[in-house]
Design an enzyme around this catalytic site. Structure first.
Site, PDB file in Angstrom:
ATOM      1  CB  SER A 139      -0.893   0.002   1.246  1.00  0.00           C
ATOM      2  OG  SER A 139      -1.550   1.243   1.404  1.00  0.00           O
ATOM      3  CE1 TYR A 163      -6.240   5.468  -2.801  1.00  0.00           C
ATOM      4  CE2 TYR A 163      -4.345   5.054  -1.391  1.00  0.00           C
ATOM      5  CZ  TYR A 163      -5.685   4.851  -1.707  1.00  0.00           C
ATOM      6  OH  TYR A 163      -6.451   4.037  -0.912  1.00  0.00           O
ATOM      7  CB  THR A 189      -6.564   2.744  -5.500  1.00  0.00           C
ATOM      8  OG1 THR A 189      -5.898   1.575  -5.009  1.00  0.00           O
ATOM      9  CG2 THR A 189      -7.898   2.868  -4.790  1.00  0.00           C
ATOM     10  CE  LYS A 262      -7.646  -2.555  -3.814  1.00  0.00           C
ATOM     11  NZ  LYS A 262      -8.510  -1.509  -3.235  1.00  0.00           N
ATOM     12  CG  HIS A 286     -11.285   1.176  -0.898  1.00  0.00           C
ATOM     13  ND1 HIS A 286     -10.420   1.684  -1.846  1.00  0.00           N
ATOM     14  CD2 HIS A 286     -10.695   1.437   0.303  1.00  0.00           C
ATOM     15  CE1 HIS A 286      -9.380   2.230  -1.250  1.00  0.00           C
ATOM     16  NE2 HIS A 286      -9.527   2.081   0.064  1.00  0.00           N
TER      17      HIS A 286
END
Length: 391
Positions: A139, A163, A189, A262, A286
């Site tokens: 992440s 991100y 994402t 995603k 999510h």
């Protein structure tokens, strides 16, 4: 005193296992430490041992948590159609993702702040997934840096979850870092133009404790919190809500890494993803933490698989708790599933060893479900195995 008793057993798949059980002996009494039999056992342990604010953060769904809960319930609406007399004396759970072989079709989804669950955090996660030989999506919001994670498990197979920030240089910088470190794909994402409303985090005024940071941006935001304050370890309003399909082309101009999107839940967006040249889709809501009222991911999977028609790989996260859940997802067309909260529960139990135990349990359950359904390898799993309940 504590003693460790060790014995061997043969299971229904004709494989020997060594079982270790801890016993406590005192004044002639003897009682076994609770065995961790399924993922729910790890969940209960984590809930009991983590602080309330940390547990609430990991458990949170958006608003009324309908989508979070439906991610789990949807699997219970799906029934299997087992085939018999298929000679399942030998079974093979291996598969590939993006051309790389992994031990079984379960990887680790990108989840934030692993150091809240275990002091070694994402480094323990990396070592566990390397040992089990599966894929770990690290992440952006890790409490260990991408460099620390790579050093902890130099031979591990890793993707990086990205991100897009208002300051695009931040995104560009970390892309170059992970590419140089040997991460094998970027996972973009796309379902967080704004952060979902997670009520318990608001009530708890959730913040990272002072000794933890979003290590990938250590020092970047120290002067930048501003009047809006902090949100999950970084200044509020850091994410770029203007992100659009054209940014996929922007990412492709920056890197040669495969790009996985995603957060897709509809056939329309799946088709657009293919048209924009990405290499994979993760069907994801999510963990029910963004839009409440959207579909369970397993319910959205079929229309996306039917739209993609094998042109790119399709994966899934959300709600996977048993080996039969994995079997159902693979039967409906997922190349691999990814687990989020159960990985954190494993860390909370025993760090690296706890997460390995979670993955071993899922692999054993998946192998058993395969065999009981008449499947000898992953290639034999298909939609003929699925029957949807009328309830």
């Amino acid at each position: 005193m504590w003693e460790k008793w060790e014995f061997r057993m043969i299971d229904e798949l004709s494989t020997w296992r060594t079982i270790q059980v801890d016993f406590y002996q005192s004044e002639g009494t003897c009682c076994a430490e609770m065995a961790m039999v399924c993922l729910t056992d790890f969940e209960e342990y984590a809930k009991e041992h983590l602080s309330k604010a940390t547990w609430d953060y990991y458990a949170a769904g958006a608003d009324e948590c309908c989508t979070r809960d439906d991610n789990l319930l949807a699997y219970k609406r799906i029934r299997l159609r087992p085939r018999i007399l298929r000679d399942v004396s030998v079974s093979d759970t291996r598969t590939t993702v993006q051309g790389t072989e992994i031990s079984f079709p379960v990887g680790i989804a990108p989840t934030a702040f692993h150091c809240l669950a275990w002091h070694e955090g994402e480094m323990a996660t990396a070592r566990a997934t390397e040992a089990v030989n599966t894929c770990y999506i690290t992440s952006t919001y890790s409490t260990c840096s991408v460099e620390e994670i790579a050093a902890a498990a130099p031979n591990g197979y890793r993707w990086f979850q990205l991100y897009v920030y208002r300051d695009r240089k931040l995104s560009e910088s970390i892309i170059h870092r992970v590419e140089a470190l040997g991460y094998k794909a970027l996972v973009l994402t796309v379902d967080v133009p704004y952060t979902g409303k997670r009520r318990n985090d608001i009530r708890n005024q959730f913040k990272l404790p002072p000794h933890l940071k979003v290590k990938n941006f250590d020092g970047v935001f120290q002067e930048a919190a501003g009047p809006a304050g902090e949100e999950y370890g970084v200044p509020a309003n850091t994410l770029d809500p203007s992100i659009s399909w054209k940014d996929v082309y922007w990412l492709q101009s920056l890197t040669r890494l495969p790009i996985i999107i995603k957060g897709i839940l509809t056939k329309e967006d799946a088709e657009l993803a293919v048209e924009h040249g990405v290499q994979g889709i993760i069907v994801s809501n999510h963990g029910g933490r963004q839009l409440d009222g959207g579909p369970a991911t397993i319910d959205a999977l079929s229309e996306i698989v039917d739209t993609v028609q094998g042109r790119i790989e399709v994966y899934l996260d959300g709600g996977v708790r048993t080996g039969s859940d994995v079997l159902k997802a693979v039967a409906l067309g997922a190349k691999c599933v990814f687990i989020g909260r159960p990985a954190v529960w494993g860390l909370a139990y025993k760090g690296e060893e706890g997460l390995k135990e979670v993955l071993h349990i899922l692999n054993d359950e998946f192998r058993l479900s395969m065999a009981l359904s008449g499947c000898r390898n992953v290639a034999e799993i298909n939609r003929n195995l699925i029957q949807f309940s009328k309830l």
